[in-house]
Design a protein around this motif. Sequence first.
Motif, short mmCIF file in Angstrom:
data_model
loop_
_atom_site.label_atom_id
_atom_site.label_comp_id
_atom_site.label_asym_id
_atom_site.label_seq_id
_atom_site.Cartn_x
_atom_site.Cartn_y
_atom_site.Cartn_z
N LYS A 75 0.83 -1.19 0.00
CA LYS A 75 0.00 0.00 0.00
C LYS A 75 0.87 1.26 0.00
O LYS A 75 2.01 1.25 0.45
N ALA A 76 0.30 2.36 -0.48
CA ALA A 76 0.92 3.69 -0.46
C ALA A 76 2.27 3.70 -1.20
O ALA A 76 3.20 4.39 -0.80
N VAL A 77 2.36 2.91 -2.28
CA VAL A 77 3.59 2.83 -3.06
C VAL A 77 3.28 3.01 -4.54
O VAL A 77 2.36 2.36 -5.07
N LYS A 78 4.01 3.89 -5.19
CA LYS A 78 3.98 4.02 -6.65
C LYS A 78 5.35 3.61 -7.16
O LYS A 78 6.37 3.83 -6.49
N GLY A 79 5.41 3.05 -8.37
CA GLY A 79 6.73 2.62 -8.83
C GLY A 79 6.77 2.26 -10.30
O GLY A 79 5.74 2.02 -10.94
N MET A 80 7.99 2.24 -10.82
CA MET A 80 8.25 1.82 -12.19
C MET A 80 9.73 1.40 -12.27
O MET A 80 10.49 1.56 -11.30
N GLY A 81 10.13 0.88 -13.41
CA GLY A 81 11.53 0.51 -13.60
C GLY A 81 12.15 1.31 -14.71
O GLY A 81 11.48 1.68 -15.67
N TRP A 82 13.46 1.57 -14.58
CA TRP A 82 14.17 2.29 -15.62
C TRP A 82 15.65 1.93 -15.57
O TRP A 82 16.09 1.21 -14.69
N TYR A 83 16.40 2.46 -16.55
CA TYR A 83 17.85 2.24 -16.59
C TYR A 83 18.54 3.59 -16.46
O TYR A 83 18.13 4.56 -17.10
N VAL A 84 19.57 3.64 -15.60
CA VAL A 84 20.28 4.89 -15.36
C VAL A 84 21.67 4.77 -15.97
O VAL A 84 22.54 4.05 -15.46
N ASP A 85 21.89 5.46 -17.09
CA ASP A 85 23.18 5.38 -17.78
C ASP A 85 24.33 5.87 -16.91
O ASP A 85 25.44 5.33 -16.97
N ASP A 86 24.09 6.91 -16.10
CA ASP A 86 25.15 7.47 -15.27
C ASP A 86 25.70 6.43 -14.29
O ASP A 86 26.87 6.45 -13.93
N TYR A 87 24.82 5.54 -13.82
CA TYR A 87 25.25 4.52 -12.86
C TYR A 87 25.50 3.17 -13.52
O TYR A 87 26.02 2.25 -12.89
N ASN A 88 25.10 3.03 -14.79
CA ASN A 88 25.22 1.77 -15.52
C ASN A 88 24.51 0.64 -14.81
O ASN A 88 25.03 -0.47 -14.66
N LEU A 89 23.29 0.89 -14.37
CA LEU A 89 22.47 -0.13 -13.72
C LEU A 89 21.00 0.23 -13.84
O LEU A 89 20.64 1.37 -14.14
N ALA A 90 20.16 -0.76 -13.61
CA ALA A 90 18.72 -0.55 -13.60
C ALA A 90 18.27 -0.19 -12.20
O ALA A 90 18.96 -0.48 -11.21
N GLN A 91 17.13 0.47 -12.10
CA GLN A 91 16.59 0.82 -10.79
C GLN A 91 15.07 0.56 -10.76
O GLN A 91 14.37 0.83 -11.74
N VAL A 92 14.63 0.05 -9.62
CA VAL A 92 13.21 0.08 -9.30
C VAL A 92 12.99 1.41 -8.59
O VAL A 92 13.49 1.61 -7.48
N THR A 93 12.33 2.33 -9.24
CA THR A 93 12.15 3.66 -8.67
C THR A 93 10.77 3.77 -8.03
O THR A 93 9.76 3.47 -8.67
N LEU A 94 10.74 4.15 -6.77
CA LEU A 94 9.52 4.07 -5.97
C LEU A 94 9.23 5.39 -5.27
O LEU A 94 10.15 6.06 -4.81
N ASN A 95 7.96 5.73 -5.19
CA ASN A 95 7.51 6.82 -4.33
C ASN A 95 6.76 6.19 -3.16
O ASN A 95 5.73 5.53 -3.36
N LEU A 96 7.25 6.41 -1.95
CA LEU A 96 6.60 5.88 -0.75
C LEU A 96 5.75 7.01 -0.18
O LEU A 96 6.26 7.93 0.45
#
Length: 540
Positions: free
Chosen positions: A217-238
């Motif tokens: 509950k109370a979570v929004k999220g999506m996935g993306w790739y961050v070139d600056d870090y050379n990794l993927a992230q699960v990006t979440l708003n709590l």
Amino acid sequence: MNKIVECVPNFSEGRDRQTIDAIADAIAKTPGCSLLDVDPGKSTNRTVYTFVADPDSVVEGALAAAGVAREKIDMRRHHGEHPRMGALDVCPFIPVTGVSMDECVEISKRFGKRLAEELDVPVYLYETSATLDYRKKLPQIREGQYEGIPQRIVQEKWKPDFGRARFVPEWGATVTGARFFLIAYNVNLLGTPNQAHRIALNLREAGRGLEQPGRFKAVKGMGWYVDDYNLAQVTLNLNNYLVTPPHILFEAVKEEAAKLKIAVTGSQIVGVVPLQAILQAAEYYIEKEGLFILDEDQKIRLAVERLGLNSVAPFDPKTKIIEYIIATAPNEPLAGMSVRAFIEQVAGRSIAPGGGSASAVIAALGAGLGAMVGKLTLGVRKFEAVDAEMRKLIPPLHEAALALIPMIDADTNAFADYVAALGLPENTEEENRFRKAQLQLGLKKAIEVPLSIMTLGDKAWDAMLGVAQYGNIASRSDVALGARALEVGIWGAYRTLINNMDDINDPEYRKKIMEKAGVIRDRSAENCQKILDILEKRSV
């Protein structure tokens, strides 16, 4: 506890540096306000400001910023990618420390009313502050955006909560309200953006749609790739970290990533975070791993390590935790003295610091000695059998010792209020009544501080008894002294209390306080003697 409110006003200007800076300066120069962040966006043509303050100052800071926007932003010329309806588009107030959501609702209403009156603009309430269910969410109120205001504002159901129901072309309309603290949180993956998005869909509240809701509950999220870090992230708003905190999301991402056979390499908090969220994570790992950690800085270090918060950028508590960013040195001139200086102050030709402050010191030393013996017992091979007992006994003694320290200055400050009331004029009947009322208030404060000393000391007795029974016998003299000191500190606070009670005019108040204090005093004497008896038997 200091009261801290966060305010995150969003202004419809992200390109004109002069206007952006002028709004920031207005906030920063408002007494009591600490500007934490300014985040302009050129494509959105919008700037998000973050500042914190006490409940009164936060309103003044937001109004100062709005005043600049009224002069410098003209919505008739505004275009950007982000939805908007006003120069000050939305202005949420968020409880951080020592402030309830209800208080923030009142703060938002006070701000909205003043904004409407002082700038003659329409203001709507949203989120927790909303009074109408059909316009509770920001998208509901902002439907049609700035361009739709002229047609909507004249409708009965869309009249503003504050201000006149008229279109102000250069301003538009503002939305304000109270909401919970939002934490922007990213979890790092050595995987693809598609894999990150699959995990986000499984975790976010909306899930994959009505047929397949997410886990939290109370979570929004999506996935993306961050070139600056050379990794993927699960990006979440709590949206409410008390419902779903960062550490629970982190562990859940690890579970989901394991199913996909990809690695999790830490996480990232974007912006700032309340101290409570970090301490929650620490307590989770302390319990999960059976650790014993008391000091706050060590708890923070544990949380940072377990969550991998240093993985893509350094996590500096002084610049990331709100309470640390705005921390000020405690106003404790007596407690901050050296031992020598404090004794010399007590021994000087002055009535303060006196018995109350000295009682707080003595009681704190008593609890501190008990904590010390517990810590000297914990982890020693000879006493491994009582390790579990020590883990239960040490925290209340440690906490009591620390909680009694502010009482050293509190007692002297309370007495100072009474002395100040003595100096009030009494030339007229009205002045005389006011003086008497202030004297009674001063006396009650001078009574309630020593009562607090007694109450805090009283909480340490069960743990002190346990340390006497199970602690390192080589330190029995320290336990005995600790018990005596705790008793004397409580007794001294009791004597201070009854001395100040003589001039109290309220008989019900006198009776209630004296009964409570008498119970604590008697229990203190009984527990001290029990401890001495236990130690006597153990030494035989």
